[in-house]
Design a protein around this motif. Structure first.
Motif, PDB file in Angstrom:
ATOM      1  N   ASP A 138       0.604   2.917   7.349  1.00 32.67           N
ATOM      2  CA  ASP A 138       0.455   4.020   6.379  1.00 32.67           C
ATOM      3  C   ASP A 138       1.706   4.893   6.416  1.00 32.67           C
ATOM      4  OD1 ASP A 138      -2.069   3.121   5.885  1.00 32.67           O
ATOM      5  OD2 ASP A 138      -3.063   5.017   6.324  1.00 32.67           O
ATOM      6  N   TYR A 186      -2.908  -7.550   8.633  1.00 33.11           N
ATOM      7  CA  TYR A 186      -2.051  -6.362   8.784  1.00 33.11           C
ATOM      8  C   TYR A 186      -1.084  -6.530   9.964  1.00 33.11           C
ATOM      9  CZ  TYR A 186      -4.559  -3.663   5.266  1.00 33.11           C
ATOM     10  OH  TYR A 186      -5.065  -3.194   4.071  1.00 33.11           O
ATOM     11  N   GLU A 216       0.811  -1.226   0.000  1.00 24.16           N
ATOM     12  CA  GLU A 216       0.000   0.000   0.000  1.00 24.16           C
ATOM     13  C   GLU A 216       0.840   1.268   0.000  1.00 24.16           C
ATOM     14  OE1 GLU A 216      -3.996  -1.644   2.282  1.00 24.16           O
ATOM     15  OE2 GLU A 216      -2.561  -0.487   3.430  1.00 24.16           O
ATOM     16  N   ARG A 217       0.225   2.335  -0.486  1.00 25.39           N
ATOM     17  CA  ARG A 217       0.740   3.708  -0.397  1.00 25.39           C
ATOM     18  C   ARG A 217       2.185   3.872  -0.872  1.00 25.39           C
ATOM     19  NH1 ARG A 217      -2.716   7.018   2.245  1.00 25.39           N
ATOM     20  NH2 ARG A 217      -4.548   5.948   3.042  1.00 25.39           N
ATOM     21  N   GLN A 246      -9.719  10.029   1.913  1.00 26.30           N
ATOM     22  CA  GLN A 246      -8.616   9.926   2.885  1.00 26.30           C
ATOM     23  C   GLN A 246      -7.339  10.396   2.200  1.00 26.30           C
ATOM     24  OE1 GLN A 246      -7.470   5.922   4.018  1.00 26.30           O
ATOM     25  NE2 GLN A 246      -6.894   6.570   6.074  1.00 26.30           N
ATOM     26  N   GLU A 271      -3.537   8.270  10.563  1.00 24.42           N
ATOM     27  CA  GLU A 271      -3.160   7.462   9.401  1.00 24.42           C
ATOM     28  C   GLU A 271      -2.987   8.405   8.224  1.00 24.42           C
ATOM     29  OE1 GLU A 271      -6.202   4.441   8.731  1.00 24.42           O
ATOM     30  OE2 GLU A 271      -4.747   2.928   9.357  1.00 24.42           O
ATOM     31  N   GLY A 326     -10.388   2.278   9.138  1.00 20.57           N
ATOM     32  CA  GLY A 326     -10.295   1.312   8.037  1.00 20.57           C
ATOM     33  C   GLY A 326     -10.504   1.999   6.704  1.00 20.57           C
TER      34      GLY A 326
HETATM   35  C1  DGJ Z   1      -6.680   2.713   6.122  1.00 18.48           C
HETATM   36  C2  DGJ Z   1      -5.369   2.941   5.438  1.00 18.48           C
HETATM   37  O1  DGJ Z   1      -5.159   4.299   5.302  1.00 18.48           O
HETATM   38  C3  DGJ Z   1      -5.365   2.257   4.087  1.00 18.48           C
HETATM   39  O2  DGJ Z   1      -4.182   2.509   3.417  1.00 18.48           O
HETATM   40  C4  DGJ Z   1      -5.577   0.793   4.342  1.00 18.48           C
HETATM   41  O3  DGJ Z   1      -4.500   0.295   5.075  1.00 18.48           O
HETATM   42  C5  DGJ Z   1      -6.875   0.581   5.121  1.00 18.48           C
HETATM   43  N1  DGJ Z   1      -6.863   1.326   6.334  1.00 18.48           N
HETATM   44  C6  DGJ Z   1      -7.091  -0.864   5.429  1.00 18.48           C
HETATM   45  O4  DGJ Z   1      -8.224  -1.035   6.231  1.00 18.48           O
END
Ligand code: DGJ
Length: 379
Positions: free
Chosen positions: A210, A135, A109-110, A318, A259, A279
């Motif tokens: 994140d 995770y 991710e990211r 987000q 996050e 989430g």
């Molecule tokens: C929020 C995070 O910002 C996302 O990148 C991802 O990890 C989700 N949570 C997963 O639930």
């Protein structure tokens, strides 16, 4: 007769497709709408990171399918104008080798990419979770390339700062930190703030979920990540070649539940957008400021201005990155994801201009807008 000939000429023109490229070109942003790339496919680069290199913007992001596990890897797009994006392929591929941490089906991710002027390498960092382990691993991964679009060579993924105390956390603080034994206790937040998770993970290394990167004007690069069960952010100085974290790191906003950090700098001040912890569901955005990346960060509250619903959901999105606009003075775009957990590939992008009131950033909704919003060219 002349009219008929005219109509026929127009028809032939249309059939030959003349003027088609012109018609397809985007000339504005439409937050939350489908965003076709230059081939007409909705851009697939979620949780994106942006790099400006050679007067071109590069957009790296998670290639998603219906679910959010990595079946492909990190995709990269290129653009000269921020509206029209050309798919440049897969920058970092997941692999079919079950002995590799980067096995297809892992969570990646990211992704964020920065360029190292000393080594001439492009360095990608990303949040990485091993296949079928949810995770729980909370790793940060790193890969490098000689060409901006890749292919990126995967180096490794790891926890950070094993056995090292943050610069703003003394041995005395460590001594005093009390471990959490009962997750439901009232004192949990207090214990988190005092360093309970930092102490718990001291030997194995701190969690990293994140994340983002930020390169300062002096080329010092920083890794910013959600750690301590997403309760506290850590900011770490990267090594000179940007491929590892140094021992210099700080805890930021302990117990603040941040996050999706995204950082930019204006007039010597560092600003950080982030989100809360819900989430895939949106929540109220957050903003913090500091005079020094490794100094004290102060919360400034919710940067969103609008209806209650817009403020409570960050416009149903987000944060992921703040894009500086080339050729414009103090022009920044707040780039965010509108997740669709039922069909991740349909996740949308919410880009809004960062505005300032008394030098404090804020964001408001626009159904559509374009770069003339920033009417001040760079001197
Ligand atoms: C929020 C995070 O910002 C996302 O990148 C991802 O990890 C989700 N949570 C997963 O639930």
């Amino acid at each position: 007769m002349l009219r008929k000939i005219g109509v026929i000429i127009v028809l032939i023109f249309l059939l030959l497709g003349c003027g088609e490229t012109e018609e397809k070109k985007h000339i504005s942003f439409h937050p939350g709408a489908l965003w076709p790339d230059t081939e007409g496919n909705h851009i697939n680069a979620h949780g994106g990171g942006f790099l400006i290199y050679d007067d071109t913007y590069y957009w790296f992001g998670e290639h998603k399918g219906i679910n959010s596990r990595a079946q492909v890897g990190v995709r990269v797009y290129a653009s000269k104008d921020l509206y029209n994006w050309e798919n440049k392929g897969v920058a970092l591929s997941v692999v079919d080798d079950e002995n590799s941490k980067l096995q297809r089906g892992c969570i990646l991710e990211r992704p964020k990419v920065i360029f190292n002027k000393k080594t001439n390498k492009f360095v990608m960092w990303f949040h990485h979770e091993l296949k079928d382990q949810g995770y729980s691993n909370a790793l940060t991964g790193v890969a490098i390339a000689d060409k901006v679009t890749g292919p990126y060579e995967y180096l490794d993924s790891f926890r950070i700062h094993a056995g090292v105390l943050p610069l703003n956390f003394s041995e005395d603080d460590f001594e005093k930190a009390e471990l959490i034994t009962d997750e439901n206790t009232e004192e949990r937040k207090e214990k988190v703030i005092s360093g309970a998770y930092l102490k718990r993970d001291f030997e194995v290394g701190q969690m990293s979920r994140d994340m983002t990167l930020f390169v300062d004007e002096d080329e010092t690069a920083y890794h910013i990540t959600a750690s301590e069960e997403n309760r506290t952010l850590l900011i770490s100085k990267l090594s000179d070649d940007y491929t590892s974290v140094t021992d210099e790191y700080i805890r930021v906003l302990p117990g603040g539940r941040n996050e999706a950090p995204a950082i930019f700098k204006k007039n010597g001040k560092y600003f950080m957008f982030s989100s809360g912890l819900t989430g895939w569901k949106p929540n109220p955005g957050k903003l913090a400021v500091s005079d020094d990346m490794m100094g004290h960060w102060t919360s400034l509250g919710n940067p969103c201005v609008g209806t209650e619903e817009e403020m409570n959901t960050t416009f149903w999105s987000q944060s992921t990155y703040v894009i500086p606009v080339l050729g414009k003075e103090d022009a920044f775009i707040f780039a965010a994801d509108r997740w669709n957990p039922k069909n991740h590939i349909d996740g949308r992008y919410v880009w809004l201009p960062v505005q300032f009131k008394n030098d404090i950033p804020y964001i408001e909704w626009f159904d559509s807008w374009n770069l003339s919003f920033f009417n001040h060219d760079k001197k």
